[in-house]
Design a protein around this motif. Structure first.
Motif, PDB file in Angstrom:
ATOM      1  N   ARG A  91      13.304  34.249 -27.307  1.00  0.00           N
ATOM      2  CA  ARG A  91      12.036  34.727 -26.747  1.00  0.00           C
ATOM      3  C   ARG A  91      11.144  33.589 -26.252  1.00  0.00           C
ATOM      4  O   ARG A  91      10.185  33.830 -25.529  1.00  0.00           O
ATOM      5  N   ARG A  92      11.466  32.333 -26.611  1.00  0.00           N
ATOM      6  CA  ARG A  92      10.682  31.197 -26.119  1.00  0.00           C
ATOM      7  C   ARG A  92      11.053  30.848 -24.683  1.00  0.00           C
ATOM      8  O   ARG A  92      10.302  30.180 -23.986  1.00  0.00           O
ATOM      9  N   GLN A  93      12.221  31.291 -24.257  1.00  0.00           N
ATOM     10  CA  GLN A  93      12.726  30.967 -22.916  1.00  0.00           C
ATOM     11  C   GLN A  93      12.391  32.076 -21.927  1.00  0.00           C
ATOM     12  O   GLN A  93      12.366  33.248 -22.286  1.00  0.00           O
ATOM     13  N   ALA A  94      12.183  31.701 -20.693  1.00  0.00           N
ATOM     14  CA  ALA A  94      12.031  32.668 -19.612  1.00  0.00           C
ATOM     15  C   ALA A  94      13.289  32.621 -18.756  1.00  0.00           C
ATOM     16  O   ALA A  94      13.861  31.556 -18.528  1.00  0.00           O
ATOM     17  N   VAL A  95      13.711  33.782 -18.301  1.00  0.00           N
ATOM     18  CA  VAL A  95      14.870  33.880 -17.425  1.00  0.00           C
ATOM     19  C   VAL A  95      14.362  34.220 -16.027  1.00  0.00           C
ATOM     20  O   VAL A  95      13.560  35.134 -15.851  1.00  0.00           O
ATOM     21  N   LEU A  96      14.830  33.462 -15.055  1.00  0.00           N
ATOM     22  CA  LEU A  96      14.452  33.669 -13.659  1.00  0.00           C
ATOM     23  C   LEU A  96      15.539  34.491 -12.976  1.00  0.00           C
ATOM     24  O   LEU A  96      16.726  34.267 -13.211  1.00  0.00           O
ATOM     25  N   SER A  97      15.121  35.421 -12.140  1.00  0.00           N
ATOM     26  CA  SER A  97      16.096  36.206 -11.378  1.00  0.00           C
ATOM     27  C   SER A  97      15.608  36.387  -9.951  1.00  0.00           C
ATOM     28  O   SER A  97      14.407  36.347  -9.669  1.00  0.00           O
ATOM     29  N   LEU A  98      16.548  36.581  -9.062  1.00  0.00           N
ATOM     30  CA  LEU A  98      16.272  36.764  -7.647  1.00  0.00           C
ATOM     31  C   LEU A  98      15.808  38.196  -7.415  1.00  0.00           C
ATOM     32  O   LEU A  98      16.414  39.141  -7.912  1.00  0.00           O
ATOM     33  N   THR A  99      14.730  38.377  -6.674  1.00  0.00           N
ATOM     34  CA  THR A  99      14.249  39.713  -6.321  1.00  0.00           C
ATOM     35  C   THR A  99      14.868  40.131  -4.983  1.00  0.00           C
ATOM     36  O   THR A  99      15.484  39.312  -4.289  1.00  0.00           O
ATOM     37  N   ALA A 100      14.679  41.380  -4.621  1.00  0.00           N
ATOM     38  CA  ALA A 100      15.160  41.857  -3.316  1.00  0.00           C
ATOM     39  C   ALA A 100      14.510  41.056  -2.193  1.00  0.00           C
ATOM     40  O   ALA A 100      15.168  40.706  -1.203  1.00  0.00           O
ATOM     41  N   GLU A 101      13.215  40.733  -2.356  1.00  0.00           N
ATOM     42  CA  GLU A 101      12.524  39.936  -1.342  1.00  0.00           C
ATOM     43  C   GLU A 101      13.095  38.518  -1.276  1.00  0.00           C
ATOM     44  O   GLU A 101      13.203  37.933  -0.200  1.00  0.00           O
ATOM     45  N   GLY A 102      13.453  37.975  -2.429  1.00  0.00           N
ATOM     46  CA  GLY A 102      14.061  36.645  -2.470  1.00  0.00           C
ATOM     47  C   GLY A 102      15.418  36.628  -1.791  1.00  0.00           C
ATOM     48  O   GLY A 102      15.743  35.700  -1.045  1.00  0.00           O
ATOM     49  N   LEU A 103      16.199  37.674  -2.021  1.00  0.00           N
ATOM     50  CA  LEU A 103      17.501  37.777  -1.375  1.00  0.00           C
ATOM     51  C   LEU A 103      17.332  37.899   0.137  1.00  0.00           C
ATOM     52  O   LEU A 103      18.056  37.257   0.906  1.00  0.00           O
ATOM     53  N   ALA A 104      16.352  38.669   0.581  1.00  0.00           N
ATOM     54  CA  ALA A 104      16.098  38.816   2.019  1.00  0.00           C
ATOM     55  C   ALA A 104      15.689  37.478   2.637  1.00  0.00           C
ATOM     56  O   ALA A 104      16.151  37.120   3.732  1.00  0.00           O
ATOM     57  N   ALA A 105      14.844  36.714   1.954  1.00  0.00           N
ATOM     58  CA  ALA A 105      14.415  35.405   2.459  1.00  0.00           C
ATOM     59  C   ALA A 105      15.607  34.452   2.539  1.00  0.00           C
ATOM     60  O   ALA A 105      15.754  33.708   3.518  1.00  0.00           O
ATOM     61  N   LEU A 106      16.457  34.475   1.535  1.00  0.00           N
ATOM     62  CA  LEU A 106      17.639  33.622   1.529  1.00  0.00           C
ATOM     63  C   LEU A 106      18.575  34.007   2.669  1.00  0.00           C
ATOM     64  O   LEU A 106      19.097  33.142   3.376  1.00  0.00           O
ATOM     65  N   ARG A 107      18.763  35.288   2.881  1.00  0.00           N
ATOM     66  CA  ARG A 107      19.632  35.754   3.970  1.00  0.00           C
ATOM     67  C   ARG A 107      19.078  35.359   5.337  1.00  0.00           C
ATOM     68  O   ARG A 107      19.841  34.996   6.234  1.00  0.00           O
ATOM     69  N   ARG A 108      17.748  35.435   5.513  1.00  0.00           N
ATOM     70  CA  ARG A 108      17.159  35.009   6.788  1.00  0.00           C
ATOM     71  C   ARG A 108      17.460  33.542   7.056  1.00  0.00           C
ATOM     72  O   ARG A 108      17.801  33.151   8.181  1.00  0.00           O
ATOM     73  N   ASP A 109      17.338  32.734   6.018  1.00  0.00           N
ATOM     74  CA  ASP A 109      17.613  31.307   6.169  1.00  0.00           C
ATOM     75  C   ASP A 109      19.089  31.083   6.505  1.00  0.00           C
ATOM     76  O   ASP A 109      19.411  30.312   7.411  1.00  0.00           O
ATOM     77  N   MET A 110      19.975  31.753   5.772  1.00  0.00           N
ATOM     78  CA  MET A 110      21.408  31.597   6.033  1.00  0.00           C
ATOM     79  C   MET A 110      21.760  32.093   7.434  1.00  0.00           C
ATOM     80  O   MET A 110      22.559  31.471   8.134  1.00  0.00           O
ATOM     81  N   ASP A 111      21.145  33.198   7.860  1.00  0.00           N
ATOM     82  CA  ASP A 111      21.428  33.744   9.191  1.00  0.00           C
ATOM     83  C   ASP A 111      21.062  32.757  10.291  1.00  0.00           C
ATOM     84  O   ASP A 111      21.808  32.609  11.266  1.00  0.00           O
TER      85      ASP A 111
END
Length: 145
Positions: A91-111
Motif C-alpha cells: 500500500r506504500r507503492q503507487a502503480v501507474l497505468s496507461l489510460t485510454a487518452e494516454g494510449l491515444a496520445a502514444l498512437r498519434r506519436d507513433m502514427d
C-alpha cells in the motif's frame, strides 16, 4: 577498461552508431511541434509494453532515477494520460497505468513517425527493406543486453 572492445572493427562500430543516431534524430523530427516530450513518451511506451508498473520500475527499466521522472509522472497524470492507484500488495507503492487518452496520445506519436518512415521506406527496394527488418530485430536484441 572503457577503451577495450571485443574484436569488432572500430569503423563498423562507428558506422552503425552513426546510422542509428541519424535515423533516431530524423524520427524525432517527424513528430509534430506539439508532440509529447521524450520522457513522457518513454513513460507511456513503457506502460504500453509492460503494463501497470511502479514509478521505480519504470525508472529502472528506462535507466533513469525515479526522482528524475517525478514531474513527468505528475504532468502525465494531470493530463489524464496515466492513472495512479495504490498497489494491492504494498500500500506504500503507487502503480501507474496507461489510460485510454494516454494510449491515444502514444498512437498519434507513433502514427506520425510511422508515416514518415513508410514514405522513406517506399524509396527502397524489397531486399533493402528486408535487410532493415532484420537489422531492426538485431537492434532490439542488442537493446535487451
Amino acid at each position: 577498461m572503457a577503451d577495450e572492445r571485443p574484436d569488432v572493427p572500430r569503423e563498423a562500430v562507428a558506422e552503425i552508431r552513426h546510422g542509428v543516431m541519424h535515423l533516431a534524430r530524423r524520427m524525432r523530427y517527424a513528430r509534430g511541434p506539439d508532440a509529447l516530450s521524450n520522457n513522457k513518451l518513454l513513460v507511456l511506451s513503457h506502460l504500453y509494453r509492460r503494463g501497470p508498473s511502479t514509478a521505480g520500475d519504470v525508472a529502472a527499466a528506462e535507466g533513469q532515477r525515479p526522482q528524475s521522472l517525478t514531474r513527468v509522472f505528475a504532468e502525465l497524470e494531470a493530463d489524464g494520460l496515466i492513472a495512479r492507484a495504490r498497489d494491492d500488495r504494498d500500500r506504500r507503492q503507487a502503480v501507474l497505468s496507461l489510460t485510454a487518452e494516454g494510449l491515444a496520445a502514444l498512437r498519434r506519436d507513433m502514427d506520425a513517425r510511422d508515416a514518415w518512415l513508410a514514405a522513406a521506406l517506399a524509396g527502397l527496394g524489397e531486399t533493402e527493406r528486408e535487410v532493415l527488418r532484420l537489422a531492426a530485430r538485431l537492434m532490439d536484441r542488442l537493446g535487451e543486453n
